[in-house]
Scaffold this motif. Structure first.
Motif, PDB file in Angstrom:
ATOM      1  N   GLY A   1       6.546   8.365   2.565  1.00 49.32           N
ATOM      2  CA  GLY A   1       6.616   6.907   2.595  1.00 49.32           C
ATOM      3  C   GLY A   1       5.458   6.314   3.366  1.00 49.32           C
ATOM      4  O   GLY A   1       4.836   5.335   2.933  1.00 49.32           O
ATOM      5  N   GLU A   2       5.146   6.907   4.522  1.00 49.91           N
ATOM      6  CA  GLU A   2       4.012   6.433   5.320  1.00 49.91           C
ATOM      7  C   GLU A   2       2.704   6.552   4.549  1.00 49.91           C
ATOM      8  O   GLU A   2       1.873   5.643   4.572  1.00 49.91           O
TER       9      GLU A   2
ATOM     10  N   GLU B   1      -1.618   3.735   1.564  1.00 46.21           N
ATOM     11  CA  GLU B   1      -2.423   3.594   0.342  1.00 46.21           C
ATOM     12  C   GLU B   1      -2.159   2.273  -0.378  1.00 46.21           C
ATOM     13  O   GLU B   1      -2.832   1.955  -1.347  1.00 46.21           O
ATOM     14  N   GLY B   2      -1.148   1.522   0.073  1.00 46.34           N
ATOM     15  CA  GLY B   2      -0.846   0.238  -0.538  1.00 46.34           C
ATOM     16  C   GLY B   2       0.128   0.298  -1.706  1.00 46.34           C
ATOM     17  O   GLY B   2       0.367  -0.710  -2.363  1.00 46.34           O
ATOM     18  N   ASP B   3       0.687   1.473  -1.982  1.00 40.96           N
ATOM     19  CA  ASP B   3       1.652   1.619  -3.069  1.00 40.96           C
ATOM     20  C   ASP B   3       3.050   1.386  -2.496  1.00 40.96           C
ATOM     21  O   ASP B   3       3.768   2.315  -2.136  1.00 40.96           O
ATOM     22  N   LEU B   4       3.435   0.104  -2.396  1.00 38.77           N
ATOM     23  CA  LEU B   4       4.684  -0.249  -1.734  1.00 38.77           C
ATOM     24  C   LEU B   4       5.912   0.220  -2.502  1.00 38.77           C
ATOM     25  O   LEU B   4       6.924   0.569  -1.900  1.00 38.77           O
ATOM     26  N   ARG B   5       5.840   0.254  -3.815  1.00 37.58           N
ATOM     27  CA  ARG B   5       6.991   0.715  -4.607  1.00 37.58           C
ATOM     28  C   ARG B   5       7.291   2.187  -4.310  1.00 37.58           C
ATOM     29  O   ARG B   5       8.440   2.561  -4.087  1.00 37.58           O
ATOM     30  N   GLN B   6       6.262   3.023  -4.300  1.00 37.94           N
ATOM     31  CA  GLN B   6       6.451   4.440  -3.972  1.00 37.94           C
ATOM     32  C   GLN B   6       6.898   4.601  -2.515  1.00 37.94           C
ATOM     33  O   GLN B   6       7.770   5.415  -2.215  1.00 37.94           O
ATOM     34  N   ALA B   7       6.281   3.839  -1.627  1.00 42.46           N
ATOM     35  CA  ALA B   7       6.660   3.911  -0.209  1.00 42.46           C
ATOM     36  C   ALA B   7       8.129   3.570  -0.042  1.00 42.46           C
ATOM     37  O   ALA B   7       8.864   4.278   0.672  1.00 42.46           O
TER      38      ALA B   7
END
Length: 123
Positions: free
Chosen positions: A27-28, A33-39
């Motif tokens: 998640g971190e 990396e700016g991929d909030l959905r994956q995070a």
């Protein structure tokens, strides 16, 4: 030839190597990396596995996703889920948690104000 297994320490965070720690580390990484959905997905898994600080990070990421605008989920749904995670966090009384909860309340107020400014549907 021995193969060194991957551990969460490889992400720069010392842990005991539990599943929740691995999910939190991912998640971190995605958040950086700016991929909030994956995070959000990985923080959710970590929080569901009992990692206390993952609920706080998930709430923060969901709030940022709601601020970013439409991406498949409504801002109201994202804020509702964020509120559930933040209010149920084990360490919700720490200064960082209180700040996140305050930010979430402000986001909800902004959403309510936007809905109040929308033109009423002609019926």
């Amino acid at each position: 030839m021995s193969v060194r297994p991957w551990t969460p320490e490889d992400l720069g965070r010392p842990t005991d190597g539990t599943w929740a720690d691995v999910a939190f580390g991912l998640g971190e990484m995605y958040e950086r990396e700016g991929d909030l959905r994956q995070a959000a997905g990985w923080y959710r898994r970590a929080a569901e596995s009992g990692r206390a600080d993952a609920a706080l990070r998930l709430g923060a990421v969901l709030g940022r996703m709601a601020d970013a605008g439409p991406a498949g989920e409504s801002a109201e749904d994202l804020l509702a889920e964020a509120t559930r995670w933040l209010s149920g966090a084990h360490d919700a009384t720490t200064p960082d948690a209180i700040e996140l909860i305050t930010d979430m309340l402000n986001r909800q107020l902004r959403q309510a104000a936007r809905r109040g400014l929308e033109p009423a549907a002609a019926g």
